[in-house]
Scaffold this active site. Sequence first.
Site: not given
Ligand SMILES: *Cc1c(COP(=O)(O)O)cnc(C)c1O
Length: 410
Positions: A101, A123, A390
């Site tokens: 993020k 948000e 992610s």
């Molecule tokens: C917010 C988040 C997501 C989902 O958001 P995307 O916009 O689909 O990437 C996925 N993994 C993590 C660790 C997140 O914090």
Amino acid sequence: MTGPAPAAASDYTTVPDVHGRFGPYGGRYVPETLMYPLQQLEEEYFRAQSDPLFQQELTYYLREFCGRPTPLYLAERLTKELGGARVYLKREDLLHTGAHKINNALGQALLAKRMGKTRVIAETGAGQHGVATATVAAMFGFQCVIYMGAVDCERQALNVYRMKMLGAEVVPVHAGQKTLKEAVNEAMRDWVTNVRHTHYILGTAYGAHPYPVMVRNFHRVIGDEARRQILEREERLPDLLIACVGGGSNAIGLFYPFLNDSAVKMLGVEAGGEGILPERHAARFQGGSLGVLQGTRSYVLQDEFGQIQSTHSVSAGLDYAAVGPEHAWLKDLGRVEYGYATDDQALAAFLRLARIEGIIPALESAHAVAAAIERAPTMSQDSIIIVNLSGRGDKDVAQVVAKTGIQLPK
Ligand SMILES: *Cc1c(COP(=O)(O)O)cnc(C)c1O
């Protein structure tokens, strides 16, 4: 496969069009009062994007503050256990604040600075985007307000405290389901009122133009790095990319730089929750239909009257009723395959990665790991999978304890 002729599929550089449309998806569906701020943002963003000084500054902070490039790590023991494709992990979990993020929050903060704004709002669902925004706000000295559903504030108390420590004001939203959707509504309301000095840092590849293209471009660094790293390491491109899909930002960030490489297959993994039953999942490509929600046109989970359905996932970051418009388009084109992992599969993958690789993934990312666990054994040993990890799972530890009954030693 539906949608227009796949001739377009060999070159993605022309999407979205000037109106922010990805085929029939995307666009700008907002009240009159938001049209002007969005046009202004669009102009400023595209100016910044082609300004070498802006890009230099972005690269500098991504490296010095966020910790880029992130490693592309060969998961040796997992690969061996699965007995098929070599599984590489793109380690976005190692970034500052613990998830991808921050790539986007930083990019938009630099844009806000350039536009002379003094206040940023956002948000947040699980709180990861709120923390990333509060972090860059502190770093650049912006006033910062984060809107968060009241239910989410309770579920993710740790992240609420982090945001407050970083100097942000957290506003609990008590409307409707008291989760992410309502938080977005409040943030849009604030933006309309305070647009002169406020920038809205939207947290995923969603919403009205230019957000989906802008957020994608701030995250494409994930795929650009991964492409370079795998070519260095293996001297060839991967066979399969896997990423979880909430709004779709980490997935499109990884996928985008590979879209013209037709030999590279891609799999987006949505939240299958407790299975594909009404209101028990958040897999928009399983039972969603064309609709407009919060500024854009895409696949939406809605009932026969167009009312947005409630959703469920063990991971708050995937728990949203609509998906980013570029993913809808890539699905129609047949360029990306979309599947899902259930809560149970994600929990199993979470624990397996922790125990076999020493990496505790975010529950969102565990959905992608679950898909890799399914796919790798069906592929030959000389094939390569890249999984986008992610985020890290610290925020999810309490929830996993509750779900799995892990106990403290007596
Ligand atoms: C917010 C988040 C997501 C989902 O958001 P995307 O916009 O689909 O990437 C996925 N993994 C993590 C660790 C997140 O914090």
